[in-house]
Scaffold this motif. Structure first.
Motif, PDB file in Angstrom:
ATOM      1  N   ARG A  75       0.833  -1.209   0.000  1.00 46.56           N
ATOM      2  CA  ARG A  75       0.000   0.000   0.000  1.00 46.56           C
ATOM      3  C   ARG A  75       0.864   1.254   0.000  1.00 46.56           C
ATOM      4  O   ARG A  75       1.790   1.388   0.807  1.00 46.56           O
ATOM      5  N   ARG A  83      -4.817   6.472   1.164  1.00 42.98           N
ATOM      6  CA  ARG A  83      -4.333   5.458   0.229  1.00 42.98           C
ATOM      7  C   ARG A  83      -4.239   6.045  -1.175  1.00 42.98           C
ATOM      8  O   ARG A  83      -5.220   6.562  -1.717  1.00 42.98           O
ATOM      9  N   ARG A 193      -0.781   0.306  13.467  1.00 42.29           N
ATOM     10  CA  ARG A 193      -0.240  -1.007  13.143  1.00 42.29           C
ATOM     11  C   ARG A 193      -1.166  -1.678  12.136  1.00 42.29           C
ATOM     12  O   ARG A 193      -2.337  -1.894  12.418  1.00 42.29           O
ATOM     13  N   ASP A 194      -0.652  -1.984  10.951  1.00 42.16           N
ATOM     14  CA  ASP A 194      -1.436  -2.631   9.901  1.00 42.16           C
ATOM     15  C   ASP A 194      -0.884  -4.031   9.680  1.00 42.16           C
ATOM     16  O   ASP A 194       0.176  -4.201   9.060  1.00 42.16           O
ATOM     17  N   LYS A 195      -1.582  -5.027  10.171  1.00 44.48           N
ATOM     18  CA  LYS A 195      -1.096  -6.397  10.098  1.00 44.48           C
ATOM     19  C   LYS A 195      -1.099  -6.906   8.656  1.00 44.48           C
ATOM     20  O   LYS A 195      -2.069  -6.722   7.924  1.00 44.48           O
ATOM     21  N   VAL A 197       0.369  -5.922   6.048  1.00 45.44           N
ATOM     22  CA  VAL A 197       0.361  -4.895   5.008  1.00 45.44           C
ATOM     23  C   VAL A 197       1.710  -4.186   5.016  1.00 45.44           C
ATOM     24  O   VAL A 197       2.205  -3.806   6.081  1.00 45.44           O
ATOM     25  N   VAL A 199       3.273  -0.877   4.184  1.00 47.69           N
ATOM     26  CA  VAL A 199       2.824   0.492   3.948  1.00 47.69           C
ATOM     27  C   VAL A 199       4.036   1.362   3.650  1.00 47.69           C
ATOM     28  O   VAL A 199       5.017   1.345   4.410  1.00 47.69           O
ATOM     29  N   THR A 218       7.537  -3.386  15.144  1.00 49.98           N
ATOM     30  CA  THR A 218       7.361  -2.803  13.818  1.00 49.98           C
ATOM     31  C   THR A 218       8.730  -2.532  13.219  1.00 49.98           C
ATOM     32  O   THR A 218       9.628  -2.006  13.888  1.00 49.98           O
TER      33      THR A 218
END
Length: 403
Positions: A75, A83, A193-195, A197, A199, A218
Protein backbone atom coordinates in the motif's frame (compact mmCIF):
# COMPACT_ATOMS: atom_id res chain seq x y z
CA UNK A 1 39.49 -35.74 -1.71
CA UNK A 2 42.32 -33.28 -2.30
CA UNK A 3 40.80 -30.17 -0.72
CA UNK A 4 39.27 -31.05 2.61
CA UNK A 5 39.22 -28.05 4.97
CA UNK A 6 37.35 -24.89 4.02
CA UNK A 7 37.25 -21.57 5.89
CA UNK A 8 34.11 -19.51 5.21
CA UNK A 9 34.06 -15.83 6.16
CA UNK A 10 30.55 -14.66 7.04
CA UNK A 11 27.67 -16.16 9.02
CA UNK A 12 24.88 -14.37 7.18
CA UNK A 13 23.08 -16.31 4.44
CA UNK A 14 25.61 -17.56 1.88
CA UNK A 15 28.14 -18.70 4.49
CA UNK A 16 25.96 -21.09 6.53
CA UNK A 17 24.32 -22.42 3.35
CA UNK A 18 27.71 -23.23 1.85
CA UNK A 19 28.88 -24.80 5.12
CA UNK A 20 25.81 -27.04 5.22
CA UNK A 21 26.34 -28.39 1.69
CA UNK A 22 30.09 -28.75 2.08
CA UNK A 23 29.47 -30.71 5.27
CA UNK A 24 27.06 -32.87 3.29
CA UNK A 25 29.83 -33.47 0.76
CA UNK A 26 32.27 -34.57 3.47
CA UNK A 27 34.35 -31.40 3.85
CA UNK A 28 35.40 -29.92 7.18
CA UNK A 29 34.15 -26.34 7.50
CA UNK A 30 34.93 -23.39 9.75
CA UNK A 31 32.81 -20.23 9.73
CA UNK A 32 34.33 -16.99 11.00
CA UNK A 33 32.06 -14.02 11.76
CA UNK A 34 33.20 -10.54 12.71
CA UNK A 35 30.12 -9.82 14.84
CA UNK A 36 30.16 -11.06 18.46
CA UNK A 37 26.90 -12.92 17.94
CA UNK A 38 24.32 -13.60 15.25
CA UNK A 39 22.69 -10.33 14.20
CA UNK A 40 19.02 -9.90 15.10
CA UNK A 41 18.06 -6.60 13.42
CA UNK A 42 18.22 -5.57 9.79
CA UNK A 43 15.37 -5.66 7.32
CA UNK A 44 12.73 -7.97 5.87
CA UNK A 45 13.14 -9.82 2.60
CA UNK A 46 10.76 -11.46 0.17
CA UNK A 47 11.82 -15.06 -0.31
CA UNK A 48 10.88 -17.33 -3.19
CA UNK A 49 12.27 -19.24 -6.16
CA UNK A 50 15.54 -21.15 -6.05
CA UNK A 51 16.32 -19.99 -2.54
CA UNK A 52 13.06 -21.53 -1.35
CA UNK A 53 13.92 -24.75 -3.21
CA UNK A 54 17.27 -24.97 -1.45
CA UNK A 55 15.75 -24.22 1.96
CA UNK A 56 13.35 -27.12 1.39
CA UNK A 57 16.25 -29.40 0.46
CA UNK A 58 17.86 -28.39 3.76
CA UNK A 59 14.71 -29.36 5.66
CA UNK A 60 13.85 -25.77 6.56
CA UNK A 61 10.34 -25.46 5.08
CA UNK A 62 8.66 -25.70 8.49
CA UNK A 63 11.10 -23.19 9.93
CA UNK A 64 10.35 -20.70 7.17
CA UNK A 65 6.65 -21.04 7.94
CA UNK A 66 7.17 -20.41 11.64
CA UNK A 67 9.24 -17.22 11.28
CA UNK A 68 7.78 -15.85 8.03
CA UNK A 69 4.88 -13.58 7.17
CA UNK A 70 2.32 -13.72 4.39
CA UNK A 71 1.95 -10.07 3.39
CA UNK A 72 -1.44 -9.62 1.75
CA UNK A 73 -1.15 -6.03 0.49
CA UNK A 74 1.40 -3.49 -0.70
CA UNK A 75 0.00 0.00 0.00
CA UNK A 76 1.24 3.49 -0.98
CA UNK A 77 -0.06 6.34 1.20
CA UNK A 78 0.06 10.12 0.99
CA UNK A 79 1.07 12.75 3.50
CA UNK A 80 -2.14 12.37 5.52
CA UNK A 81 -2.11 8.59 5.38
CA UNK A 82 -4.64 8.44 2.55
CA UNK A 83 -4.33 5.46 0.23
CA UNK A 84 -2.86 6.47 -3.14
CA UNK A 85 -2.20 3.10 -4.73
CA UNK A 86 -1.63 -0.54 -3.91
CA UNK A 87 -2.18 -4.14 -4.86
CA UNK A 88 -2.70 -7.53 -3.29
CA UNK A 89 -0.05 -10.20 -3.34
CA UNK A 90 -2.07 -13.06 -4.84
CA UNK A 91 -0.18 -12.62 -8.10
CA UNK A 92 3.06 -13.54 -6.33
CA UNK A 93 1.45 -16.67 -4.92
CA UNK A 94 0.26 -17.61 -8.40
CA UNK A 95 3.67 -17.05 -9.98
CA UNK A 96 5.51 -19.02 -7.28
CA UNK A 97 3.01 -21.79 -6.64
CA UNK A 98 2.26 -20.44 -3.17
CA UNK A 99 5.94 -20.57 -2.20
CA UNK A 100 6.43 -16.87 -1.48
CA UNK A 101 7.08 -15.62 2.03
CA UNK A 102 8.34 -12.47 3.75
CA UNK A 103 10.73 -12.80 6.67
CA UNK A 104 13.45 -10.99 8.53
CA UNK A 105 16.83 -11.65 6.98
CA UNK A 106 18.23 -12.28 10.45
CA UNK A 107 15.64 -15.02 11.01
CA UNK A 108 16.67 -16.73 7.78
CA UNK A 109 20.31 -16.46 8.80
CA UNK A 110 19.53 -18.05 12.16
CA UNK A 111 17.75 -21.00 10.51
CA UNK A 112 20.66 -21.57 8.15
CA UNK A 113 23.33 -21.34 10.84
CA UNK A 114 21.44 -23.77 13.05
CA UNK A 115 21.36 -26.20 10.14
CA UNK A 116 25.12 -25.92 9.61
CA UNK A 117 26.23 -25.49 13.22
CA UNK A 118 26.19 -29.15 14.28
CA UNK A 119 28.91 -30.02 11.76
CA UNK A 120 30.80 -26.71 11.47
CA UNK A 121 33.24 -24.90 13.73
CA UNK A 122 31.94 -21.34 14.25
CA UNK A 123 34.18 -18.48 15.38
CA UNK A 124 32.29 -15.35 16.43
CA UNK A 125 33.92 -12.00 17.22
CA UNK A 126 36.89 -12.71 14.95
CA UNK A 127 37.96 -11.95 11.39
CA UNK A 128 40.61 -12.65 8.79
CA UNK A 129 43.53 -10.24 8.93
CA UNK A 130 45.63 -11.65 6.11
CA UNK A 131 45.69 -14.45 3.52
CA UNK A 132 48.85 -16.05 2.17
CA UNK A 133 48.49 -18.76 -0.45
CA UNK A 134 50.98 -21.60 -0.19
CA UNK A 135 51.65 -24.60 -2.40
CA UNK A 136 48.99 -26.80 -0.83
CA UNK A 137 46.97 -24.49 1.44
CA UNK A 138 46.12 -20.93 2.46
CA UNK A 139 47.78 -19.55 5.57
CA UNK A 140 45.17 -17.46 7.38
CA UNK A 141 45.95 -14.93 10.08
CA UNK A 142 42.97 -14.28 12.37
CA UNK A 143 42.60 -11.24 14.57
CA UNK A 144 41.96 -13.45 17.61
CA UNK A 145 42.55 -17.10 16.74
CA UNK A 146 46.11 -16.75 15.45
CA UNK A 147 47.39 -18.51 12.32
CA UNK A 148 45.85 -21.58 10.72
CA UNK A 149 46.05 -23.37 7.38
CA UNK A 150 43.03 -24.25 5.24
CA UNK A 151 42.77 -25.96 1.88
CA UNK A 152 40.32 -23.33 0.61
CA UNK A 153 38.93 -19.97 1.76
CA UNK A 154 35.54 -18.60 0.69
CA UNK A 155 34.40 -15.02 1.19
CA UNK A 156 30.69 -14.97 2.02
CA UNK A 157 31.01 -11.67 3.83
CA UNK A 158 28.69 -9.42 1.89
CA UNK A 159 28.87 -6.19 -0.07
CA UNK A 160 31.90 -4.86 1.82
CA UNK A 161 33.73 -8.18 1.73
CA UNK A 162 36.99 -8.30 3.65
CA UNK A 163 38.06 -11.48 1.83
CA UNK A 164 37.48 -9.81 -1.54
CA UNK A 165 39.67 -6.87 -0.53
CA UNK A 166 42.47 -9.14 0.73
CA UNK A 167 42.45 -11.49 -2.27
CA UNK A 168 41.29 -9.31 -5.19
CA UNK A 169 41.93 -5.68 -4.26
CA UNK A 170 40.04 -2.55 -3.15
CA UNK A 171 36.25 -2.55 -3.31
CA UNK A 172 36.16 0.53 -5.56
CA UNK A 173 37.32 -1.65 -8.48
CA UNK A 174 34.16 -3.75 -8.31
CA UNK A 175 31.39 -1.65 -6.77
CA UNK A 176 28.76 0.09 -8.86
CA UNK A 177 26.68 2.44 -6.76
CA UNK A 178 23.04 2.81 -7.79
CA UNK A 179 22.51 6.23 -6.24
CA UNK A 180 20.59 5.30 -3.09
CA UNK A 181 21.18 4.43 0.55
CA UNK A 182 19.02 2.43 2.94
CA UNK A 183 18.44 2.19 6.66
CA UNK A 184 16.24 -0.05 8.80
CA UNK A 185 15.36 -0.52 12.45
CA UNK A 186 12.74 -2.13 14.70
CA UNK A 187 10.83 -0.79 17.69
CA UNK A 188 8.30 -2.12 20.17
CA UNK A 189 4.72 -0.91 20.54
CA UNK A 190 4.46 1.46 17.56
CA UNK A 191 1.02 2.68 16.50
CA UNK A 192 -0.72 2.63 14.04
CA UNK A 193 -0.24 -1.01 13.14
CA UNK A 194 -1.44 -2.63 9.90
CA UNK A 195 -1.10 -6.40 10.10
CA UNK A 196 0.16 -8.16 6.95
CA UNK A 197 0.36 -4.89 5.01
CA UNK A 198 3.53 -3.25 3.73
CA UNK A 199 2.82 0.49 3.95
CA UNK A 200 5.09 3.03 2.25
CA UNK A 201 5.14 6.80 1.88
CA UNK A 202 7.15 8.59 -0.80
CA UNK A 203 8.30 12.08 -1.46
CA UNK A 204 10.78 12.85 -4.26
CA UNK A 205 14.03 11.04 -3.59
CA UNK A 206 12.96 9.45 -0.31
CA UNK A 207 10.77 6.61 0.94
CA UNK A 208 9.87 5.26 4.35
CA UNK A 209 7.93 2.05 4.87
CA UNK A 210 6.71 0.04 7.80
CA UNK A 211 5.59 -3.53 8.36
CA UNK A 212 4.13 -5.08 11.51
CA UNK A 213 6.10 -7.97 13.00
CA UNK A 214 5.28 -10.46 15.75
CA UNK A 215 5.45 -9.57 19.44
CA UNK A 216 4.10 -6.06 18.77
CA UNK A 217 7.24 -5.01 16.92
CA UNK A 218 7.36 -2.80 13.82
CA UNK A 219 10.11 -2.63 11.22
CA UNK A 220 10.86 0.62 9.37
CA UNK A 221 12.75 0.81 6.09
CA UNK A 222 14.20 4.05 4.69
CA UNK A 223 15.37 4.45 1.10
CA UNK A 224 16.79 7.77 -0.09
CA UNK A 225 18.71 9.22 -3.02
CA UNK A 226 22.39 9.49 -2.14
CA UNK A 227 25.13 10.41 -4.60
CA UNK A 228 27.82 10.93 -1.97
CA UNK A 229 30.83 8.85 -3.11
CA UNK A 230 32.13 8.42 0.44
CA UNK A 231 31.50 5.18 2.34
CA UNK A 232 28.43 4.99 4.56
CA UNK A 233 29.13 6.03 8.17
CA UNK A 234 29.41 3.28 10.75
CA UNK A 235 28.67 5.19 13.95
CA UNK A 236 25.08 5.47 15.12
CA UNK A 237 25.19 9.24 15.75
CA UNK A 238 26.21 10.01 12.17
CA UNK A 239 23.64 7.61 10.74
CA UNK A 240 20.93 9.18 12.87
CA UNK A 241 21.91 12.69 11.71
CA UNK A 242 21.60 11.63 8.08
CA UNK A 243 18.14 10.14 8.62
CA UNK A 244 16.94 13.21 10.49
CA UNK A 245 18.34 15.58 7.86
CA UNK A 246 16.82 13.55 5.01
CA UNK A 247 13.40 12.73 6.50
CA UNK A 248 12.93 15.44 9.13
CA UNK A 249 10.78 17.55 6.82
CA UNK A 250 8.84 14.62 5.35
CA UNK A 251 5.14 14.19 6.05
CA UNK A 252 3.00 11.17 7.00
CA UNK A 253 4.34 9.53 10.18
CA UNK A 254 7.98 10.47 9.55
CA UNK A 255 8.44 12.73 12.57
CA UNK A 256 6.89 10.11 14.85
CA UNK A 257 9.06 7.39 13.34
CA UNK A 258 12.26 9.40 13.72
CA UNK A 259 11.42 10.05 17.37
CA UNK A 260 11.61 6.29 17.93
CA UNK A 261 15.31 6.32 17.09
CA UNK A 262 15.79 7.02 20.80
CA UNK A 263 14.62 3.43 21.45
CA UNK A 264 16.90 1.80 18.90
CA UNK A 265 19.84 -0.41 19.85
CA UNK A 266 20.56 -1.81 16.37
CA UNK A 267 20.37 0.16 13.14
CA UNK A 268 21.07 -1.21 9.67
CA UNK A 269 22.57 1.44 7.37
CA UNK A 270 24.23 0.94 3.97
CA UNK A 271 24.45 2.12 0.39
CA UNK A 272 22.65 0.44 -2.51
CA UNK A 273 25.29 -1.03 -4.77
CA UNK A 274 26.13 -3.88 -7.07
CA UNK A 275 29.37 -5.86 -7.25
CA UNK A 276 30.62 -6.79 -10.71
CA UNK A 277 33.73 -8.93 -11.12
CA UNK A 278 35.45 -10.68 -14.02
CA UNK A 279 36.30 -13.66 -11.79
CA UNK A 280 34.88 -14.97 -8.54
CA UNK A 281 37.97 -16.95 -7.62
CA UNK A 282 41.69 -16.39 -7.30
CA UNK A 283 43.84 -19.41 -6.58
CA UNK A 284 42.42 -21.17 -3.53
CA UNK A 285 40.12 -18.26 -2.61
CA UNK A 286 36.57 -17.93 -3.94
CA UNK A 287 33.65 -15.56 -3.37
CA UNK A 288 29.95 -16.32 -3.02
CA UNK A 289 26.76 -14.28 -2.61
CA UNK A 290 26.96 -10.50 -2.29
CA UNK A 291 30.74 -10.65 -1.97
CA UNK A 292 30.90 -11.92 -5.56
CA UNK A 293 27.90 -10.40 -7.31
CA UNK A 294 25.70 -8.26 -5.07
CA UNK A 295 22.57 -7.46 -7.11
CA UNK A 296 21.60 -4.73 -4.57
CA UNK A 297 19.47 -4.83 -1.46
CA UNK A 298 16.46 -3.36 -3.26
CA UNK A 299 16.38 -6.19 -5.81
CA UNK A 300 14.57 -8.40 -3.33
CA UNK A 301 16.44 -11.60 -4.24
CA UNK A 302 19.88 -11.20 -2.69
CA UNK A 303 19.39 -13.87 -0.04
CA UNK A 304 17.88 -16.40 -2.45
CA UNK A 305 20.68 -15.81 -4.94
CA UNK A 306 23.28 -16.17 -2.18
CA UNK A 307 21.80 -19.54 -1.24
CA UNK A 308 21.69 -20.60 -4.89
CA UNK A 309 25.34 -19.73 -5.41
CA UNK A 310 26.36 -21.44 -2.15
CA UNK A 311 24.53 -24.62 -3.15
CA UNK A 312 26.18 -24.59 -6.58
CA UNK A 313 29.67 -23.92 -5.23
CA UNK A 314 29.34 -26.69 -2.66
CA UNK A 315 27.95 -29.05 -5.27
CA UNK A 316 30.68 -28.36 -7.81
CA UNK A 317 33.38 -28.90 -5.18
CA UNK A 318 31.75 -32.20 -4.26
CA UNK A 319 31.43 -33.19 -7.92
CA UNK A 320 35.08 -32.34 -8.65
CA UNK A 321 36.25 -34.37 -5.65
CA UNK A 322 37.99 -31.31 -4.25
CA UNK A 323 39.69 -30.23 -7.50
CA UNK A 324 39.03 -26.58 -6.77
CA UNK A 325 40.24 -25.29 -10.17
CA UNK A 326 37.62 -27.36 -11.98
CA UNK A 327 34.97 -26.66 -9.36
CA UNK A 328 35.43 -22.89 -9.45
CA UNK A 329 35.25 -22.86 -13.26
CA UNK A 330 32.06 -24.93 -13.30
CA UNK A 331 30.50 -22.76 -10.57
CA UNK A 332 31.01 -19.63 -12.65
CA UNK A 333 29.86 -21.22 -15.92
CA UNK A 334 26.62 -22.29 -14.28
CA UNK A 335 25.76 -19.02 -12.58
CA UNK A 336 27.22 -16.09 -14.51
CA UNK A 337 24.49 -15.67 -17.17
CA UNK A 338 21.77 -16.07 -14.54
CA UNK A 339 23.36 -13.51 -12.20
CA UNK A 340 23.97 -11.02 -15.02
CA UNK A 341 20.27 -11.13 -15.87
CA UNK A 342 19.32 -10.57 -12.23
CA UNK A 343 21.65 -7.58 -11.95
CA UNK A 344 20.11 -5.94 -15.01
CA UNK A 345 16.65 -6.41 -13.54
CA UNK A 346 17.77 -4.96 -10.21
CA UNK A 347 19.01 -1.77 -11.86
CA UNK A 348 15.58 -1.25 -13.42
CA UNK A 349 13.80 -1.99 -10.16
CA UNK A 350 15.83 0.00 -7.61
CA UNK A 351 14.70 3.45 -8.74
CA UNK A 352 11.05 2.46 -8.26
CA UNK A 353 11.46 2.59 -4.48
CA UNK A 354 12.25 6.29 -4.32
CA UNK A 355 11.77 8.12 -7.63
CA UNK A 356 13.65 11.41 -7.56
CA UNK A 357 10.93 13.62 -9.09
CA UNK A 358 7.26 14.26 -8.53
CA UNK A 359 6.57 13.12 -12.08
CA UNK A 360 8.48 9.90 -11.43
CA UNK A 361 6.44 9.28 -8.29
CA UNK A 362 3.18 9.84 -10.14
CA UNK A 363 4.19 7.42 -12.87
CA UNK A 364 5.33 4.79 -10.36
CA UNK A 365 2.02 5.06 -8.47
CA UNK A 366 0.08 4.60 -11.69
CA UNK A 367 2.00 1.39 -12.32
CA UNK A 368 1.24 0.24 -8.76
CA UNK A 369 -2.45 0.99 -9.31
CA UNK A 370 -2.45 -1.03 -12.51
CA UNK A 371 -0.97 -4.00 -10.65
CA UNK A 372 -4.20 -4.24 -8.66
CA UNK A 373 -5.47 -6.07 -11.75
CA UNK A 374 -4.17 -9.66 -11.35
CA UNK A 375 -3.39 -10.16 -15.03
CA UNK A 376 -1.37 -6.94 -15.12
CA UNK A 377 0.51 -7.91 -11.95
CA UNK A 378 1.39 -11.31 -13.39
CA UNK A 379 2.67 -9.67 -16.57
CA UNK A 380 4.62 -6.97 -14.70
CA UNK A 381 6.36 -9.28 -12.25
CA UNK A 382 6.72 -12.57 -14.10
CA UNK A 383 10.07 -11.70 -15.71
CA UNK A 384 11.76 -10.94 -12.39
CA UNK A 385 9.86 -13.44 -10.21
CA UNK A 386 10.35 -16.54 -12.34
CA UNK A 387 13.75 -18.24 -12.06
CA UNK A 388 14.92 -19.92 -15.25
CA UNK A 389 18.03 -21.62 -13.87
CA UNK A 390 17.71 -25.34 -13.24
CA UNK A 391 19.59 -26.51 -10.18
CA UNK A 392 21.79 -29.58 -10.71
CA UNK A 393 21.19 -32.61 -8.52
CA UNK A 394 24.53 -33.20 -6.84
CA UNK A 395 25.58 -36.23 -4.82
CA UNK A 396 25.94 -35.60 -1.08
CA UNK A 397 27.61 -38.63 0.52
CA UNK A 398 27.49 -37.27 4.09
CA UNK A 399 24.01 -35.74 3.99
CA UNK A 400 22.33 -38.28 6.24
CA UNK A 401 25.11 -38.02 8.82
CA UNK A 402 24.73 -34.24 9.29
CA UNK A 403 20.94 -34.31 9.61
Amino acid sequence: MRSKTVLISGAGVAGPTLAYWLNAAGFETTIVERAPRLRTGGYVIDFWGLGYDIAERMGLAAGLGSVGYHIREFRVVGGQGQRLAGFGTKAFDALTGGRFITLRRSDLSKLLLEAADSSSEVLFDDEIVSLREQTDSVRVQFRVAGERDFDLVVGADGLSSNVRTLAFGPQAQFEKRLGYSVAAFEVQGYRPRDKDVYVIHNEPGRMVGRVALRNDRTLFLFVFADDDPRPSPHDFAAQRRILQATFGSARWECAQILDRLDDVTELYFDRVSQIKMDKWSHGRVALVGDAAFCVSLLAGQGSALAMTAAYALGGELAKADGDYHAAFRAYERLLRPFIAKKQKGAERFSAAFAPRTGWGLLLRNQVVKACAIPAVARFAFSRDITDTLRLPDYVWPALERIR
